[in-house]
Scaffold this active site. Structure first.
Site, PDB file in Angstrom:
ATOM      1  N   GLY A  11       0.899  -1.201  -0.083  1.00 15.38           N
ATOM      2  CA  GLY A  11       0.038  -0.097   0.081  1.00 15.38           C
ATOM      3  C   GLY A  11       0.739   1.376  -0.025  1.00 15.38           C
ATOM      4  O   GLY A  11       1.963   1.447   0.560  1.00 15.38           O
ATOM      5  N   ARG A  25      19.451  11.407  -3.129  1.00 20.77           N
ATOM      6  CA  ARG A  25      20.393  12.520  -2.801  1.00 20.77           C
ATOM      7  C   ARG A  25      21.517  12.034  -1.908  1.00 20.77           C
ATOM      8  O   ARG A  25      22.700  12.418  -2.177  1.00 20.77           O
ATOM      9  CB  ARG A  25      19.383  13.538  -2.314  1.00 20.77           C
ATOM     10  N   ASP A 127      -0.567   2.327   8.297  1.00 24.71           N
ATOM     11  CA  ASP A 127      -1.018   1.445   9.469  1.00 24.71           C
ATOM     12  C   ASP A 127      -0.331   1.538  10.690  1.00 24.71           C
ATOM     13  O   ASP A 127      -0.646   1.095  11.796  1.00 24.71           O
ATOM     14  CB  ASP A 127      -1.197  -0.090   9.165  1.00 24.71           C
ATOM     15  N   ARG A 171      -6.098  -2.290   8.728  1.00 28.22           N
ATOM     16  CA  ARG A 171      -5.915  -3.771   8.463  1.00 28.22           C
ATOM     17  C   ARG A 171      -5.999  -4.418  10.023  1.00 28.22           C
ATOM     18  O   ARG A 171      -7.101  -4.155  10.412  1.00 28.22           O
ATOM     19  CB  ARG A 171      -4.675  -3.976   7.948  1.00 28.22           C
ATOM     20  N   ARG A 243     -25.206   7.626  12.046  1.00 29.86           N
ATOM     21  CA  ARG A 243     -24.757   7.735  10.794  1.00 29.86           C
ATOM     22  C   ARG A 243     -23.368   7.075  10.587  1.00 29.86           C
ATOM     23  O   ARG A 243     -22.481   7.196  11.759  1.00 29.86           O
ATOM     24  CB  ARG A 243     -24.551   9.372   9.999  1.00 29.86           C
ATOM     25  N   HIS A 249      -9.767   4.922   1.242  1.00 27.73           N
ATOM     26  CA  HIS A 249      -8.489   5.295   0.790  1.00 27.73           C
ATOM     27  C   HIS A 249      -8.065   6.798   0.760  1.00 27.73           C
ATOM     28  O   HIS A 249      -7.147   7.077   0.532  1.00 27.73           O
ATOM     29  CB  HIS A 249      -8.545   4.691  -0.749  1.00 27.73           C
TER      30      HIS A 249
HETATM   31  O1  F6P Z   1      -1.874  -1.319   4.541  1.00 28.09           O
HETATM   32  C1  F6P Z   1      -2.335  -0.169   4.122  1.00 28.09           C
HETATM   33  C2  F6P Z   1      -3.625  -0.342   3.910  1.00 28.09           C
HETATM   34  O2  F6P Z   1      -4.415   0.719   3.554  1.00 28.09           O
HETATM   35  C3  F6P Z   1      -4.735  -1.036   5.067  1.00 28.09           C
HETATM   36  O3  F6P Z   1      -4.864   0.039   6.148  1.00 28.09           O
HETATM   37  C4  F6P Z   1      -5.858  -1.714   4.338  1.00 28.09           C
HETATM   38  O4  F6P Z   1      -6.530  -2.490   5.014  1.00 28.09           O
HETATM   39  C5  F6P Z   1      -5.285  -2.116   3.022  1.00 28.09           C
HETATM   40  O5  F6P Z   1      -4.103  -1.488   2.804  1.00 28.09           O
HETATM   41  C6  F6P Z   1      -6.065  -1.686   1.781  1.00 28.09           C
HETATM   42  O6  F6P Z   1      -5.549  -2.289   0.693  1.00 28.09           O
HETATM   43  P1  F6P Z   1      -5.801  -1.947  -1.016  1.00 28.09           P
HETATM   44  O7  F6P Z   1      -5.536  -0.833  -1.252  1.00 28.09           O
HETATM   45  O8  F6P Z   1      -5.029  -3.058  -1.380  1.00 28.09           O
HETATM   46  O9  F6P Z   1      -7.338  -2.341  -0.886  1.00 28.09           O
END
Ligand code: F6P
Length: 319
Positions: A11, A25, A127, A171, A243, A249
């Site tokens: 990620g 650098r 994470d 995660r 809510r 992302h």
């Molecule tokens: O490891 C970073 C992370 O953003 C986690 O927090 C999340 O569970 C996972 O990657 C999501 O992965 P992807 O972008 O592959 O769906």
């Protein structure tokens, strides 16, 4: 001139570009040539290398994402593919591979080191779940992104007197939830590391409302439970409107904070220093604000400790 290669993997995390810049650098300072590998381990297997000159990393320190792009390469679990990667590095005369990424990427690096590749890891993951380092590149930016969302949600939550459940990434880790929940003044923080009692969550909400609070914010880590299901149950039990906001992302993008740029620059330079000292198969990390080298095996076999004291602090302050 000695050659090294750098890749970003897994990620993406804000600050990865600052780390690439730092490596290029610092290598220029030591007269080393740097190759970038596109798309992480995928580019290693399929020989997708680019030359990274000093100029190629200009104007990227403030950009999120990674100019080298990234991937989660399942094929890399196959030892034959890892052998292919090693052959590519040998063919191009590359003396060491710098891997910027999270747990999965560092595991890939460790497996490569067993085949004789000289590896140096740089922790980067929103994470912040990598053992051996207090902080990973990208975490601070992600926490501030969540905090900005919490601040905005507070406005509307107060106006409508609602309960908001905010789901954050991580995660299997509750680090983002803990830091953003504490800084954002959440009434409850739910993390996968600790069990929670729904009755207690609802009691805290009701007690707050009885004292005149106009809203409640519950931050829940994605690895803990489904925010949607949680919202439904809380609405049923508290009889207050809820809510749910899943930040997803949005937490991975954006311009890196000063803290992440500084961390990336320090770790990248330290990684090049390790290379110059002839020390390999380590990850550079930050412990008590000091840069350290940690054995890769210790990193991949370790588990990051959850900060119970900070969790307790958040509970005490969120009455
Ligand atoms: O490891 C970073 C992370 O953003 C986690 O927090 C999340 O569970 C996972 O990657 C999501 O992965 P992807 O972008 O592959 O769906």
């Amino acid at each position: 001139m000695k050659r090294i290669a750098v890749l970003t993997s897994g990620g993406d995390a804000p600050g990865m570009n600052a780390a690439i810049r730092g490596i290029v650098r610092a290598c220029a300072y030591h007269d080393l040539t740097v190759f970038g590998v596109n798309r992480g381990f995928y580019g290693l297997i399929y020989h997708d290398f680019v030359n990274l000159s000093i100029n190629s990393v200009g104007d990227i320190i403030h950009r999120g994402g990674t100019i080298l792009r990234t991937s989660r390469t399942r094929e890399f679990r196959d030892v034959n593919m890892r052998m292919r990667a090693k052959e590519a590095l040998d063919y191009f005369g590359i003396k060491a591979l710098f891997i910027i990424g999270g747990n999965g990427s560092l595991c890939g690096g460790y497996e490569l080191s067993k085949l004789g590749v000289k590896v140096i890891g740089i922790p980067a993951s929103i994470d912040n779940d990598i053992p051996g380092t207090d902080l990973a590149i990208g975490f601070d930016t992600a926490v501030n992104t969540v905090l900005d969302a919490i601040n905005r949600i507070r406005d509307t939550a107060t106006s409508h007197e609602r309960i908001f459940i905010i789901e954050v990434m991580g995660r299997e880790s509750g680090q983002i939830a803990l830091a953003s929940g504490l800084a954002g003044g959440a009434e409850s923080i739910l993390v996968p590391e600790l069990p929670f009692d729904l009755k207690d969550v609802v009691e805290r909400i009701n007690a707050g409302i009885a004292r005149g609070k106009l809203h409640s914010i519950i931050v829940v880590a994605e690895g803990c439970c489904s925010a949607i299901e949680l919202g439904r149950k809380i609405e049923e039990m508290s009889r207050h409107e809820t809510r749910v906001t899943v930040l997803g992302h949005t937490q991975r993008g954006g311009t890196p904070t000063a803290a992440d740029r500084i961390l990336a620059s320090r770790l990248a330079t330290a990684a090049v220093d390790l290379f110059m000292a002839g020390e390999f198969n380590q990850m550079v990390g930050i412990q008590r604000d000091r840069v350290v080298g940690v054995d890769l095996q210790t990193v991949v076999e370790g588990k990051k400790e959850f900060n119970q004291d900070m969790y307790e602090l958040a509970r005490i302050l969120s009455i």
